[in-house]
Write a protein that holds these residues in place. Sequence first.
Motif, short mmCIF file in Angstrom:
data_model
loop_
_atom_site.label_atom_id
_atom_site.label_comp_id
_atom_site.label_asym_id
_atom_site.label_seq_id
_atom_site.Cartn_x
_atom_site.Cartn_y
_atom_site.Cartn_z
N VAL A 456 0.78 -1.29 0.06
CA VAL A 456 -0.02 0.13 0.01
C VAL A 456 0.92 1.35 -0.05
O VAL A 456 1.86 1.51 0.87
CB VAL A 456 -0.96 -0.06 1.37
N LYS A 457 0.46 2.10 -0.91
CA LYS A 457 1.14 3.41 -0.84
C LYS A 457 0.27 4.54 -0.54
O LYS A 457 -1.14 4.37 -1.03
CB LYS A 457 1.95 3.69 -2.13
N GLN A 458 0.57 5.62 -0.20
CA GLN A 458 -0.54 6.79 0.01
C GLN A 458 -1.03 7.24 -1.46
O GLN A 458 -0.28 8.41 -1.88
CB GLN A 458 -0.07 7.71 0.97
N HIS A 459 -1.82 6.76 -2.31
CA HIS A 459 -2.02 7.19 -3.63
C HIS A 459 -2.94 8.48 -3.50
O HIS A 459 -2.73 9.11 -4.47
CB HIS A 459 -2.77 6.26 -4.33
N ILE A 460 -3.85 8.55 -2.71
CA ILE A 460 -4.80 9.56 -2.58
C ILE A 460 -5.02 10.18 -1.41
O ILE A 460 -4.77 9.57 -0.30
CB ILE A 460 -6.22 9.06 -3.30
#
Length: 460
Positions: A456-460
């Motif tokens: 998980v990346k902080q995409h939004i």
Amino acid sequence: MSILIKNGRVVTASEDAIADVYIEGEKIAAIGKNLPMKAEREIDANGKFVFPGGIDPHVHLDMPFMGTFSSDSYETGTLAALHGGTTMVIDFILQTQGKPLRHALEAWQGRSNGNCFGDYSFHMAVTDFNDDTKKEIEEMVEKEGIVSFKTFMAYKGALMIDDRQMVGLMNEVKRCGGMVTVHATNGDLIDFLVAKHRSEGKLSPLYHYLSQPEITESEATGRFADLAYQTGAIGYVVHMTCEGALNHIRDAAKRNQKVYAETCIQYLLLDASLYEKDFDGAKWVMSPPLRQKKDQETLWAGINQGSVQVVATDHCPFKWEQKKMGEKDFSKIPNGHPAIEHRVELLFSEGVVKNRISLNKFVEVASTNAAKIFGMFPAKGTIAVGSDADIIILDPEVKHKLSAKTHHMNVDYSSYEGWEVTGKTKMTILRGKVAVEDGKVHIPKGYGKFIKRNKVKQHI
Ligand code: URP
Ligand code: ZN
Ligand code: ZN
């Protein structure tokens, strides 16, 4: 196999243009005006919308729950989803307390492997966090591509974990690059209210609603957000229903924290007056329960504000015979309702057609954001060169009525019986294959693939 979709109105979370889409094998190979390619199949999409396939990140298929199993199997559930424009679902594995995560994973694989029409993934519900479970988290992320870990702050004795376990899990999941999702309601307070109502002989479905007032959800949501803040974990609140809970998400955003919020289509469209229909109200017995009209307004506003990022279903169907397990006691009614098939069309009809949300926002909350949050973007959740060719063609002119007589879900009532919907999924394409066209199925059971997800990346 190659497919050329011509002259459709192609809408993604950020674009909106009349264009052609060329598909080669499982992927989108070109997008543009008047594409010159010759394809084995040419589809005229003039006057129609071309959207990325819907992603529903909250479903329960063939799940053991409250003494029975949810009535849609992986076969019937994913097929019903395709009929309505959802090409991928994320389902929940439930750890049995006292047993390893792997034990549950194998049980869920046994029911799902080879049985899906649509693509799918799993969240792992950690119901017993201890030193042994802790060792399994990394393996789930690295080896199995399961990067989201579900927690329950309610359903004590079966699924609920306490705050100490929550903190331990958050730390480990963060270390491994995953995220913690939550059913955020105060289990102890709910259990107290359930016992009180039962002791007073208040046993109808209305008391399911009255045993889970808004405060049970807002308190737990705030507590979850605080624990995530303390540990630095990325959080995701499933099936958010109400203003009090959303205000905690807004407060978390004010301290620059990342806690995503998902609501479900029923919380946007239905309200608690349905519990006043005597036992018929059992159709809408779910947790958390339906709320007030003011909460619906707040949730639509939250979507437009960007504080609610996903509209899912929490699809957990039970046949009427199963619901009747609680005829004499609301606490024995299996919790859940059917919606996997109708989410996309209802959101289009009630959201876009009624001017509550824009077309781009519709795509964002029905597909793109789930792909980004849960580590699948840009393979899933958009129409772009190189992405999986998961595409729906929706005819905005077709009006139709929802009914148990015509739906494809394995359940003998509809929560939306007689609702008129504007806009119909004419065609669903999954990884380059026409899966469903005008109600006809063109792929075999087993075509649906398990999708391993990225960290998980902080995409939004
Ligand atoms: O009522 C519900 N929501 N049933 C499914 C389990 C859950 O809590 O999501
Ligand atoms: Zn839940
Ligand atoms: Zn659920």
